[in-house]
Design an enzyme around this catalytic site. Structure first.
Site, PDB file in Angstrom:
ATOM      1  N   MET A 338       0.829  -1.205   0.000  1.00  0.00           N
ATOM      2  CA  MET A 338       0.000   0.000   0.000  1.00  0.00           C
ATOM      3  C   MET A 338       0.865   1.258   0.000  1.00  0.00           C
ATOM      4  O   MET A 338       0.664   2.175  -0.799  1.00  0.00           O
ATOM      5  CB  MET A 338      -0.927  -0.012   1.216  1.00  0.00           C
ATOM      6  CG  MET A 338      -1.991   1.058   1.186  1.00  0.00           C
ATOM      7  SD  MET A 338      -3.183   0.853  -0.162  1.00  0.00           S
ATOM      8  CE  MET A 338      -4.182  -0.491   0.479  1.00  0.00           C
ATOM      9  N   SER A 443      -8.639   0.740   6.611  1.00  0.00           N
ATOM     10  CA  SER A 443      -9.909   0.326   6.009  1.00  0.00           C
ATOM     11  C   SER A 443     -10.987   0.052   7.050  1.00  0.00           C
ATOM     12  O   SER A 443     -12.163  -0.052   6.709  1.00  0.00           O
ATOM     13  CB  SER A 443      -9.704  -0.924   5.150  1.00  0.00           C
ATOM     14  OG  SER A 443      -9.155  -1.968   5.933  1.00  0.00           O
ATOM     15  N   HIS A 464      -8.512   6.291   3.009  1.00  0.00           N
ATOM     16  CA  HIS A 464      -8.585   4.861   2.705  1.00  0.00           C
ATOM     17  C   HIS A 464      -8.347   4.643   1.216  1.00  0.00           C
ATOM     18  O   HIS A 464      -9.206   4.925   0.381  1.00  0.00           O
ATOM     19  CB  HIS A 464      -9.968   4.319   3.121  1.00  0.00           C
ATOM     20  CG  HIS A 464     -10.212   2.896   2.745  1.00  0.00           C
ATOM     21  ND1 HIS A 464     -11.490   2.372   2.586  1.00  0.00           N
ATOM     22  CD2 HIS A 464      -9.352   1.863   2.492  1.00  0.00           C
ATOM     23  CE1 HIS A 464     -11.395   1.097   2.254  1.00  0.00           C
ATOM     24  NE2 HIS A 464     -10.118   0.773   2.190  1.00  0.00           N
ATOM     25  N   GLU A 476     -11.294   7.003  -0.266  1.00  0.00           N
ATOM     26  CA  GLU A 476     -12.312   7.324   0.742  1.00  0.00           C
ATOM     27  C   GLU A 476     -11.653   8.147   1.852  1.00  0.00           C
ATOM     28  O   GLU A 476     -10.736   7.679   2.517  1.00  0.00           O
ATOM     29  CB  GLU A 476     -12.886   6.018   1.294  1.00  0.00           C
ATOM     30  CG  GLU A 476     -14.055   6.186   2.233  1.00  0.00           C
ATOM     31  CD  GLU A 476     -14.633   4.836   2.666  1.00  0.00           C
ATOM     32  OE1 GLU A 476     -15.824   4.803   3.010  1.00  0.00           O
ATOM     33  OE2 GLU A 476     -13.892   3.829   2.656  1.00  0.00           O
ATOM     34  N   ASN A 514     -16.335  -0.438   3.063  1.00  0.00           N
ATOM     35  CA  ASN A 514     -16.313  -1.759   3.690  1.00  0.00           C
ATOM     36  C   ASN A 514     -17.613  -2.081   4.404  1.00  0.00           C
ATOM     37  O   ASN A 514     -17.983  -3.246   4.546  1.00  0.00           O
ATOM     38  CB  ASN A 514     -15.134  -1.869   4.659  1.00  0.00           C
ATOM     39  CG  ASN A 514     -13.840  -2.176   3.929  1.00  0.00           C
ATOM     40  OD1 ASN A 514     -13.851  -2.770   2.849  1.00  0.00           O
ATOM     41  ND2 ASN A 514     -12.719  -1.760   4.491  1.00  0.00           N
TER      42      ASN A 514
END
Length: 733
Positions: A338, A443, A464, A476, A514
């Site tokens: 990431m 997340s 996110h 997000e 999520n």
């Protein structure tokens, strides 16, 4: 102010210039069609005019297409009989383009017409290519950055102003299919090679003028208007053409699963149009285009994938009173997959990056990810070696936190553990200046709790990213209880810099994305335990437009991650935890070492290279299929409502603050049925009264998770839609 103007030259060439004031690129409006027709009529009726050139007043483009804001509202503005109004309007536009194409020539002899050419300074898309296709020759500037194509299918419609019919007759159905069915766009040189445009020249206006002055009657007669015309590649009942159309039908249905009305309508217009004379084919194209515009799917897709997406990217939800917060230097903490991806997209955007990890080798590996990515770009001729060096020079890989002293944004992407994140937050606070904004990439972990480790909680925010960062377009942004407007503006400006689409939500468990994805996965797993055939679950999802079935999705994201989230959620919710039945399956999979693709075993079996081989017999044996299976619609509604009701609850609770973000975020974040326009658009499509009724039926059959939210119940009683009730508040289309 008119969009089209005309100048008649002493050389006998009338130049019609398209130049929409206040727009960087021309777009077609309904009001502009009569303007164009009036000028064409004038030039054709003037004996001093020997030929016509249609060009653009923009330096590097001809046109970007029809104004999608206009298309989105065409149905509403078409009168009491909208289908008839739309069809008549389309046929009026066809008549204008046909007038250009025939150019005053005698209907019987095909002689006496005036040559009409197009001179394109650059990009020509949609109607911006359909108009040139009606002219007799297309000249385009040698502009490598220009794009030529018909991308309408990508926003839920198809080329309905003659582009479909003309391109198929010009190239043949097989050759035209990538440009019509996939919306493929290309630079001018490739468009010439494909046969879409005719000439690529340094000065298209001069070349077009010279051509119209020398063109003969034969030069301006389109092949389909000439006697004995045969479609390239064969018509539908020609031996070669038959195979093309059979194959195209299979390909389209294989890719779209029958849920995208535009693709089916396009194929129907091509097939039916190929069986009849050209003018009848245009009428067929107009009928199918009307059919698509009457389908709510097209309007929803245009609204979410173009109008609202663009509005969010331009800062529709940005705090208005905060000055520009453009990021100059970003610190990325954690050089794993990431963090490495965040460093890559930041450096590509021209931002200086400090990439930090505990060990220098890890930080170097993170930077090497960018190098590897750029090397692939070089091999595909997407970037140059010089560009690669520029991007890499912006990334400093280190273990030294002192390198963050002048960073104006920190993006923390370390392990999903509150203690680890708290330690990192404090370490950063010790070296950064007081104006630095701190963003945590998470997340699931609550932002307001993580912010307690910061000395400046008003400058602490959640960002996110979705994996892989360089491919996924959604980001997000999560506001904690104390997050200030400057932090929100900084996050939004950063997301704009890296060319992603942002949504902003308030802090809550699982945020928005999520919150909706997990129930989708869980509903699929529940059905496995109930004995619903896994193949039925997966195919039901795909047949309603989901890119992946819930079982494949959990295999891709890893089952042990699901187990970890389940344990953490159970610990936080206690007796209120609703997913015990799901956990039974997940924990069994975990015990069996079936963790998904990464272990070559999950709900699917995989070969040694990680290629899916099919749904697992081991899982089927553990959870045998019931003798009676639910019907397809029941399975689809369980999967869709599981997601949509969470979207409604998020809006109801104030987690979601703008319905545009709910729809755009769902499509870009996890691929929610793009044909629908998003979860809230889908509920509008089926109607709130029916949605509430289905909630009641699903709750009675399957449990309280399908309980109808009070907001939806209230809307159903008033027969309201989400965009009717909230659209004006949000400024949505």
């Amino acid at each position: 102010m008119t969009d089209f103007t005309m100048e008649k030259g002493a050389d006998g060439v009338a130049v019609i210039t398209w130049d929409v004031q206040g727009k960087s690129m021309n777009v077609m409006s309904m009001e502009a069609w009569p303007e164009l027709e009036t000028l064409v009529d004038d030039a054709l009726g003037d004996d001093a005019v020997k030929g016509i050139v249609i060009t653009s007043g923009k330096a590097d483009s001809f046109a970007g297409g029809m104004d999608l804001n206009v298309i989105a509202k065409m149905k509403e503005s078409a009168g009491d009989d909208p289908a008839r109004g739309l069809f008549d309007g389309l046929m009026g536009a066809h008549a204008i383009l046909r007038k250009i194409e025939r150019a005053g020539m005698d209907a019987k002899t095909n002689k006496g017409g005036k040559p009409i050419a197009s001179a394109l300074p650059g990009t020509a898309l949609g109607i911006g290519l359909e108009i040139p296709l009606a002219t007799h020759r297309i000249f385009c500037a040698d502009n490598a950055k220009a794009k030529i194509g018909l991308p309408e299918i990508m926003v839920g419609i198809f080329p309905g102003m003659g582009g479909t019919t003309r391109l198929v007759r010009k190239l043949g159905a097989m050759a035209a299919s990538p440009y019509l069915l996939e919306g493929k766009m290309m630079p001018p040189a490739k468009a010439k090679s494909a046969g879409i445009i005719d000439e690529v020249v340094e000065d298209p206006l001069a070349a077009a003028k010279a051509w119209v002055l020398s063109a003969t009657d034969k030069d301006i007669l389109k092949p389909w208007d000439a006697k004995g015309y045969k479609m390239p590649g064969g018509a539908p009942y020609h031996p070669a053409g038959f195979m093309t159309f059979v194959g195209a039908s299979a390909m389209v249905n294989g890719k779209t699963k029958g849920v995208y009305p535009a693709a089916k309508a396009l194929l129907s217009a091509v097939y039916e149009g190929a069986l009849v004379p050209f003018d009848t084919a245009l009428k067929i194209e107009a009928r199918w285009f009307t059919n698509v515009l009457m389908n709510p799917s097209s309007g929803n897709m245009i609204r979410s994938l173009f109008i609202n997406k663009e509005a969010l990217e331009k800062g529709a939800v940005r705090p208005a009173d905060v000055p520009d917060q453009k990021v100059k230097k970003v610190g990325v903490l954690g050089a794993g997959m990431m963090g490495a991806g965040i460093a890559l997209v930041s450096a590509q955007a021209g931002i200086d990056v400090v990439l930090i990890d505990q060990k220098q080798e890890a930080a170097d590996r993170g930077k090497a990810y960018t190098e590897s990515y750029l090397d692939k770009g070089i091999s595909r001729k997407k970037i140059t070696a010089e560009k690669k060096e520029q991007v890499l020079s912006r990334i400093t890989a280190t273990t030294d936190y002192a390198a963050l002293s002048d960073a104006d944004l920190i993006v923390e992407a370390v392990f999903e553990d509150p203690k680890v994140k708290a330690e990192v937050t404090k370490a950063v606070d010790a070296v950064t200046n007081d104006d630095c904004i701190f963003a945590t990439n998470t997340s699931t972990l609550p932002i307001s709790e993580l912010a307690k480790a910061s000395k400046n909680p008003e400058q602490f925010i959640g960002i996110h990213f979705f994996s892989p960062v360089e491919k996924m377009m959604l980001v997000e942004i999560i506001k904690g209880k104390e997050t200030g407007d400057r932090a929100t503006a900084k996050a939004l400006d950063f997301v704009r810099q890296i060319k992603k689409t942002p949504i902003v939500v308030n802090d809550a468990r699982f945020f928005y994305a999520n919150r909706c994805i997990i129930p989708y996965i869980n509903e699929g797993i529940r059905m496995v335990k109930e004995g619903v055939a896994p193949a039925l679950i997966e195919n039901a999802a795909k047949l309603v437009g989901m890119p992946l079935g819930p079982l494949q999705l959990v295999d891709e994201t890893s089952i042990d991650l699901g187990a970890k989230i389940a344990r953490a959620t159970r610990a936080a919710m206690g007796d209120a935890y609703p997913d015990g039945e799901v956990d039974e399956v997940i924990f069994w999979m975990e015990e069996q070492g079936r963790l998904g693709r990464k272990t070559n075993a999950g709900f699917y079996d995989y070969d040694e290279k990680g290629k899916r081989q099919g749904l697992s017999d081991t899982v089927k044996a553990q959870y045998p299929q019931a003798d009676e299976q639910p019907d397809l619609t029941e399975v689809q509604h369980r999967l869709l409502f599981a997601q949509c009701l969470e979207a409604v609850r998020a809006l109801e609770e104030g987690v979601l603050m703008d319905i545009r973000e709910g729809d755009v975020g769902a499509i870009l974040g996890w691929g929610f049925a793009p044909w629908s326009g998003g979860p809230l658009s889908w509920l509008d499509m089926i109607g709130s009264p029916y949605a509430a009724e289905r909630c009641d039926a699903l709750e009675a059959a399957h449990g309280a998770r399908f309980h109808c939210p009070e907001l939806l119940r209230d809307m159903a009683a008033k027969n309201q839609s989400f965009y009717g009730r909230f659209g004006k508040i949000a400024g949505a289309a």
